[in-house]
Motif scaffolding. Structure first.
Motif, PDB file in Angstrom:
ATOM      1  N   ASP A 181      14.030   0.767  -4.045  1.00  0.00           N
ATOM      2  CA  ASP A 181      13.624  -0.318  -4.946  1.00  0.00           C
ATOM      3  C   ASP A 181      12.585  -1.125  -4.206  1.00  0.00           C
ATOM      4  O   ASP A 181      12.827  -1.535  -3.066  1.00  0.00           O
ATOM      5  CB  ASP A 181      14.816  -1.243  -5.250  1.00  0.00           C
ATOM      6  CG  ASP A 181      15.723  -0.622  -6.276  1.00  0.00           C
ATOM      7  OD1 ASP A 181      15.235   0.215  -7.055  1.00  0.00           O
ATOM      8  OD2 ASP A 181      16.921  -0.962  -6.270  1.00  0.00           O
ATOM      9  N   THR A 182      11.444  -1.349  -4.825  1.00  0.00           N
ATOM     10  CA  THR A 182      10.384  -2.121  -4.163  1.00  0.00           C
ATOM     11  C   THR A 182      10.021  -3.324  -5.021  1.00  0.00           C
ATOM     12  O   THR A 182       9.884  -3.204  -6.238  1.00  0.00           O
ATOM     13  CB  THR A 182       9.125  -1.249  -3.976  1.00  0.00           C
ATOM     14  OG1 THR A 182       9.498  -0.088  -3.242  1.00  0.00           O
ATOM     15  CG2 THR A 182       8.043  -1.983  -3.195  1.00  0.00           C
ATOM     16  N   LEU A 183       9.901  -4.464  -4.365  1.00  0.00           N
ATOM     17  CA  LEU A 183       9.444  -5.665  -5.058  1.00  0.00           C
ATOM     18  C   LEU A 183       8.250  -6.215  -4.293  1.00  0.00           C
ATOM     19  O   LEU A 183       8.366  -6.554  -3.109  1.00  0.00           O
ATOM     20  CB  LEU A 183      10.576  -6.708  -5.075  1.00  0.00           C
ATOM     21  CG  LEU A 183      10.196  -8.070  -5.639  1.00  0.00           C
ATOM     22  CD1 LEU A 183       9.860  -7.968  -7.116  1.00  0.00           C
ATOM     23  CD2 LEU A 183      11.335  -9.062  -5.438  1.00  0.00           C
ATOM     24  N   ASP A 184       7.101  -6.227  -4.951  1.00  0.00           N
ATOM     25  CA  ASP A 184       5.900  -6.776  -4.316  1.00  0.00           C
ATOM     26  C   ASP A 184       5.906  -8.278  -4.567  1.00  0.00           C
ATOM     27  O   ASP A 184       5.836  -8.729  -5.715  1.00  0.00           O
ATOM     28  CB  ASP A 184       4.654  -6.121  -4.940  1.00  0.00           C
ATOM     29  CG  ASP A 184       3.388  -6.507  -4.180  1.00  0.00           C
ATOM     30  OD1 ASP A 184       3.408  -7.530  -3.470  1.00  0.00           O
ATOM     31  OD2 ASP A 184       2.391  -5.782  -4.298  1.00  0.00           O
ATOM     32  N   TYR A 185       6.006  -9.065  -3.479  1.00  0.00           N
ATOM     33  CA  TYR A 185       6.083 -10.522  -3.649  1.00  0.00           C
ATOM     34  C   TYR A 185       4.734 -11.131  -4.060  1.00  0.00           C
ATOM     35  O   TYR A 185       4.672 -12.323  -4.326  1.00  0.00           O
ATOM     36  CB  TYR A 185       6.550 -11.181  -2.341  1.00  0.00           C
ATOM     37  CG  TYR A 185       8.033 -11.019  -2.084  1.00  0.00           C
ATOM     38  CD1 TYR A 185       8.968 -11.638  -2.902  1.00  0.00           C
ATOM     39  CD2 TYR A 185       8.508 -10.269  -1.011  1.00  0.00           C
ATOM     40  CE1 TYR A 185      10.323 -11.500  -2.682  1.00  0.00           C
ATOM     41  CE2 TYR A 185       9.866 -10.128  -0.774  1.00  0.00           C
ATOM     42  CZ  TYR A 185      10.768 -10.747  -1.610  1.00  0.00           C
ATOM     43  OH  TYR A 185      12.109 -10.623  -1.391  1.00  0.00           O
ATOM     44  N   GLN A 186       3.673 -10.320  -4.007  1.00  0.00           N
ATOM     45  CA  GLN A 186       2.317 -10.875  -4.275  1.00  0.00           C
ATOM     46  C   GLN A 186       2.045 -12.031  -3.320  1.00  0.00           C
ATOM     47  O   GLN A 186       1.472 -13.050  -3.694  1.00  0.00           O
ATOM     48  CB  GLN A 186       2.188 -11.372  -5.728  1.00  0.00           C
ATOM     49  CG  GLN A 186       2.530 -10.352  -6.779  1.00  0.00           C
ATOM     50  CD  GLN A 186       1.426  -9.313  -6.940  1.00  0.00           C
ATOM     51  OE1 GLN A 186       0.258  -9.594  -6.769  1.00  0.00           O
ATOM     52  NE2 GLN A 186       1.812  -8.087  -7.226  1.00  0.00           N
ATOM     53  N   GLN A 187       2.546 -11.867  -2.100  1.00  0.00           N
ATOM     54  CA  GLN A 187       2.342 -12.877  -1.063  1.00  0.00           C
ATOM     55  C   GLN A 187       1.923 -12.162   0.212  1.00  0.00           C
ATOM     56  O   GLN A 187       2.265 -10.998   0.426  1.00  0.00           O
ATOM     57  CB  GLN A 187       3.653 -13.623  -0.761  1.00  0.00           C
ATOM     58  CG  GLN A 187       4.102 -14.558  -1.857  1.00  0.00           C
ATOM     59  CD  GLN A 187       5.387 -15.286  -1.476  1.00  0.00           C
ATOM     60  OE1 GLN A 187       6.135 -14.848  -0.600  1.00  0.00           O
ATOM     61  NE2 GLN A 187       5.652 -16.398  -2.142  1.00  0.00           N
ATOM     62  N   SER A 188       1.208 -12.901   1.081  1.00  0.00           N
ATOM     63  CA  SER A 188       0.841 -12.365   2.396  1.00  0.00           C
ATOM     64  C   SER A 188       1.179 -13.412   3.439  1.00  0.00           C
ATOM     65  O   SER A 188       1.108 -14.612   3.164  1.00  0.00           O
ATOM     66  CB  SER A 188      -0.648 -12.072   2.470  1.00  0.00           C
ATOM     67  OG  SER A 188      -1.013 -11.174   1.463  1.00  0.00           O
TER      68      SER A 188
END
Ligand SMILES: Cc1cc2nc3c(=O)[nH]c(=O)nc-3n(C[C@H](O)[C@H](O)[C@H](O)COP(=O)(O)OP(=O)(O)OC[C@H]3O[C@@H](n4cnc5c(N)ncnc54)[C@H](O)[C@@H]3O)c2cc1C
Length: 403
Positions: A181-188
């Protein structure tokens, strides 16, 4: 103690090296296969990241005989200060409330990697093979047949156990058919070391800002490690700022609790995702480290969680004959035993990111209120501290820190 049964570790990052040292400590014969050269690192390209090592991690490193070497390179965390920019609520945690010298330590990633690598290289039961790219693994009765390319030449070897520590993208995990399961936080995260005009006295800071969570962690020598999370659309602009402009923006977000920031080192950027493998075990293969769980750095738990996994693997495999069916049963037992801690740790970090990366006014007041309330509840603070130190879900033998 068994030295006759072969264990293979795939991947020589922090976690693969720590797993190799731990299983060799148990008397296993270990081969570590690493795709890169490990040795030929350009000092300029070294990872700028630093790691907060929790109290349980320190105890595990102590049990493995590594802490004496590492301690002089690390800075103690004596107090933790958690705040939300623009609001009054603050929580402070103190090691002295727990009758400890430090709740954890902070060390630069490249120093930890260097010491683990040197220790593994010097261990007679560990064979490190670099430039070895693992392609596939197949079950052959009670053994595993591992296929890899050594300097681009195909090779095959048999092992009784394969520990998969090949990172968040884990090519071998895919080959084993384990989904994620992958969740891209759209954060760096913007990561760099900061030089201070004065000493930080062992305070570590976690501050929730409009841009995202900002951590400043003490390092030896009047330096702090910065991990500053940004929404994906803002990171490029911040990475491009001059040193002086970046330090000013950091002061605007953090204030002057640590006095003046006078210098900033090389910056690095990490794009943040949560990846979780659907299971940890496939036959005689076990996933560990980022290959199993790759977390947002907000709670500083990725390596700490992995070390607790390794410590449990050590207990689960103690005196187990890996050539027998008991080996696979023990791995399933290991998977069951690690469920609670993994869920708790991943859930805690993810909860923090969700709660503090949202600037709805009602949530701002709620979290400021929660921080203020926590500060007034010593018993709850102690509980939160022990959780953060890695003792929230049991204590395996290496976590007792006996030399
Ligand atoms: C900004 C930031 C801050 C962090 N701060 C903290 C903190 O304060 N505390 C904490 O506990 N954790 C922290 N972490 C998390 C921590 O850095 C990771 O949990 C840890 O480094 C994961 O290491 P790993 O060995 O699992 O993976 P990796 O470091 O990715 O290593 C994987 C290795 O496998 C090798 N490999 C890949 N494919 C193959 C193949 N086919 N064959 C052979 N080898 C292969 C790769 O070359 C690599 O060397 C932080 C992370 C980030 C990004």
């Amino acid at each position: 103690m068994r030295v006759d049964q072969q264990v293979c570790i795939v991947g020589g990052g922090l976690v693969g090296l720590a797993a190799a040292i731990t299983l060799a400590h148990q008397g296993r014969k270990v081969t570590l296969l690493e795709a890169s050269s490990l040795e030929a690192q350009d000092p300029q390209a070294l990872d700028a990241r630093s790691l907060a090592l929790s109290y349980s991690t320190i105890q595990i490193l102590r049990s493995l005989g590594l802490w004496n070497q590492l301690q002089s390179m690390a800075a103690p965390i004596k107090h933790i200060h958690v705040s939300s920019a623009g609001f009054f609520g603050v929580t402070r945690l103190d090691a002295s409330d727990l009758k400890l010298e430090a709740m954890g330590y902070v060390i630069e990633y490249h120093l930890l990697l260097k010491i683990l690598l040197r220790h593994a290289q010097q261990h007679s039961a560990i064979d490190i093979i670099t430039m070895a790219q693992v392609d596939a693994v197949e079950a052959q009765g009670e053994q595993l047949e591992l296929h890899y390319q050594l300097h681009e030449q195909p090779q095959t070897r048999n092992f009784n156990l394969v520990v998969v520590a090949d990172g968040a993208n884990s090519p071998l995990r895919q080959k084993l058919g384990i989904s994620v399961d992958t969740l891209d936080y759209q954060q760096s995260a913007l990561v760099a070391n900061i030089k201070l005009a004065q000493d930080g006295n062992g305070w570590a800071y976690e501050r929730f800002t409009d841009d995202g969570p900002l951590a400043l962690l003490p390092l030896p020598g009047q330096r702090y490690a910065l991990v500053w999370t940004h929404a994906a659309e803002h990171i490029d602009q911040r990475m491009a700022l001059s040193d002086q402009a970046l330090l000013q923006q950091l002061h605007d977000a953090f204030g002057y609790r640590l006095g003046e920031f006078i210098e900033i080192g090389t910056r690095a950027r990490f794009d943040l995702k949560l990846t979780r493998a659907s299971r940890l075990v496939a036959g005689r293969c076990v996933l560990i480290g980022n290959a199993a769980n790759s977390l947002h750095p907000v709670a500083g738990q990725g390596f700490n969680l992995a070390l607790r996994d390794i410590a449990q693997l050590y207990d689960s495999l103690l005196d187990v004959d890996l050539t027998s069916a008991a080996g696979t049963d023990q791995l399933l037992d290991y998977q069951r035993l690690r469920q609670a801690d993994q869920q708790q740790t991943v859930g805690y970090g993810h909860g923090l990111v969700s709660l503090f990366s949202n600037d709805l006014p009602v949530l701002n007041h709620l979290r400021a209120g929660a921080l203020a309330a926590l500060d007034l509840l010593p018993a709850l603070k102690r509980e939160v501290s022990w959780q953060g130190m890695g003792y929230g879900a049991g204590c395996s033998s290496l976590m007792r820190g006996v030399d």
